[in-house]
Enzyme design. Structure first.
Site, PDB file in Angstrom:
ATOM      1  N   CYS A 118     -67.407  40.363  31.406  1.00 40.36           N
ATOM      2  CA  CYS A 118     -67.041  39.629  30.188  1.00 40.36           C
ATOM      3  C   CYS A 118     -66.328  40.554  29.187  1.00 40.36           C
ATOM      4  CB  CYS A 118     -68.275  39.014  29.536  1.00 40.36           C
ATOM      5  SG  CYS A 118     -67.839  38.046  28.081  1.00 40.36           S
ATOM      6  N   LYS A 157     -70.977  40.555  38.941  1.00 43.85           N
ATOM      7  CA  LYS A 157     -69.605  40.048  38.854  1.00 43.85           C
ATOM      8  C   LYS A 157     -68.817  40.999  37.960  1.00 43.85           C
ATOM      9  CE  LYS A 157     -67.005  35.875  37.480  1.00 43.85           C
ATOM     10  NZ  LYS A 157     -66.598  36.089  36.102  1.00 43.85           N
ATOM     11  N   GLY A 218     -58.504  32.856  40.924  1.00 46.98           N
ATOM     12  CA  GLY A 218     -57.353  32.170  41.520  1.00 46.98           C
ATOM     13  C   GLY A 218     -56.999  30.828  40.917  1.00 46.98           C
TER      14      GLY A 218
END
Ligand code: FNR
Length: 341
Positions: A118, A157, A218
């Site tokens: 983030c 992530k 994507g």
């Protein structure tokens, strides 16, 4: 050596709903699963939010709720329909706090993900999110502490660095902690959605690591299921995680093809009714689906709505909403019925 149960979640060959603040609440996660997603990530929840919440089994809704101790709002709600498929994403900068949360929730969820990507000021200032990418020792400590002490898979992530070798060094380090998978958003901390996603970097990461790499970033090129498969191939990964396309139309996970926006909104609203989702969260998610249609007369009527029933009325679901709310009230569930100013 720690043993995962046989039912432990695998991250190989999966289509995944990405973590999205305010979007990834229970109704959206259930909708994604219904459309074909294999795994759903929660919105990022900051560790201390969980630490000042209380766990309650909600017999009326059939859910497990973590409720904020100060105002009773739902911090996290889950239900058996997503059992075995839901990963909670934590925002944290501290191994001990992260572990406390993980211990609190580990029997209700199937995985814990640490947000290391983030780029928002709030996260960076608190040493969370992408700040952890430049503090690999701390990042590793958080992951290692969780991996060692909880019985469900741990993932993280990340974003990428400008320099590919720096990125590969980081992911190699993170892999040593025993995490079960790593999701990679192929943009740097400074890059925005309009920048090209670095699919080649994701491919290199996937070739370098033994654990599954989950390709992300994507959505600019993903309009439907086929595009999702193409993106996965371009990144050389077996799993893919989708955010924005799913936020706009969650039926991207349907192999049979997309559903119309109105269809998706109706199916989404039904879940909001069933699980007594807050009107403000419901409105926010529907707004994202409507996008520029908010400017139409119907869109303007929608923007004036203050209650779930009013929102549902626009899509012909007000009777169902009223009936369910009465049923829930009579059985003792008193959720928040109006958007607070
Ligand atoms: C996000 N993203 C995000 N990432 C994350 O790790 N935790 C989060 O809570 C959020 N919240 C969030 C909210 C919203 C509304 C959006 C659009 C995005 C980033 C997201 O998971 C993903 O990494 C990027 O959007 C890139 O993937 P797509 O959108 O190209 O599929």
């Amino acid at each position: 050596m720690k043993k995962y149960s046989e039912m432990s979640l695998s991250f190989e060959n999966k289509f995944i709903l990405a973590p999205m603040v305010r979007v990834g609440t229970l109704p959206m996660r259930l909708l994604a699963l219904e459309y074909g997603a294999d795994i759903v990530y929660s919105e990022e929840l900051i560790d201390w939010k969980f630490l000042k919440s209380v766990r309650r089994e909600n017999d009326v809704l059939g859910t497990v709720d973590y409720l904020d101790l100060t105002d009773g709002t739902v911090v996290f709600r889950t239900c058996p329909r997503e059992k075995g498929k839901v990963v909670v994403q934590l925002g944290t900068s501290d191994p001990e706090r992260a572990l406390k949360v993980a211990k609190l929730i580990e029997n209700d969820v199937s995985g814990i993900d640490i947000n290391m990507g983030c780029p928002k000021e709030f996260s960076l200032k608190g040493g969370m999110g992408a700040a952890l990418m430049s503090q690999p020792e701390k990042a590793k400590k958080i992951l290692l502490t969780l991996v060692k002490n909880i019985n469900i898979p741990v993932t993280c992530k990340i974003r990428v660095f400008e320099n590919i070798d720096d990125t590969l060094n980081l992911v190699r380090e993170l892999e040593t902690t025993g995490i079960k998978a790593i999701a990679v958003h192929g943009r740097t901390k400074a890059e925005r959605p309009q920048h090209l996603n670095r699919n080649e970097t994701i491919r290199k990461i996937s070739e370098t690591l033994k654990i599954p790499v989950i390709a992300n970033g994507g959505s600019r090129e993903i309009e439907n299921y086929r595009d999702m498969v193409k993106f996965r191939e371009q990144c050389g990964c077996s799993s893919v995680m989708v955010a924005r396309t799913a936020q706009y139309n969650c039926s991207v996970f349907r192999e049979e093809g997309m559903k119309s926006m109105d269809n998706v909104i109706i199916e989404y609203l039904k879940k909001c009714i069933e699980y007594d989702n807050s009107p403000s969260n419901t409105k926010y998610c529907v707004q994202n689906m409507l996008k520029e249609l908010q400017e139409t007369p119907r869109g303007k009527r929608f923007l004036e709505c203050q209650t779930l029933e009013q929102i549902c009325n626009i899509w012909g679901l007000s009777d169902y909403c009223r009936q369910k709310q009465l049923e829930y009230q009579s059985r003792g569930n008193i959720g928040r019925r109006e958007i607070m100013p």
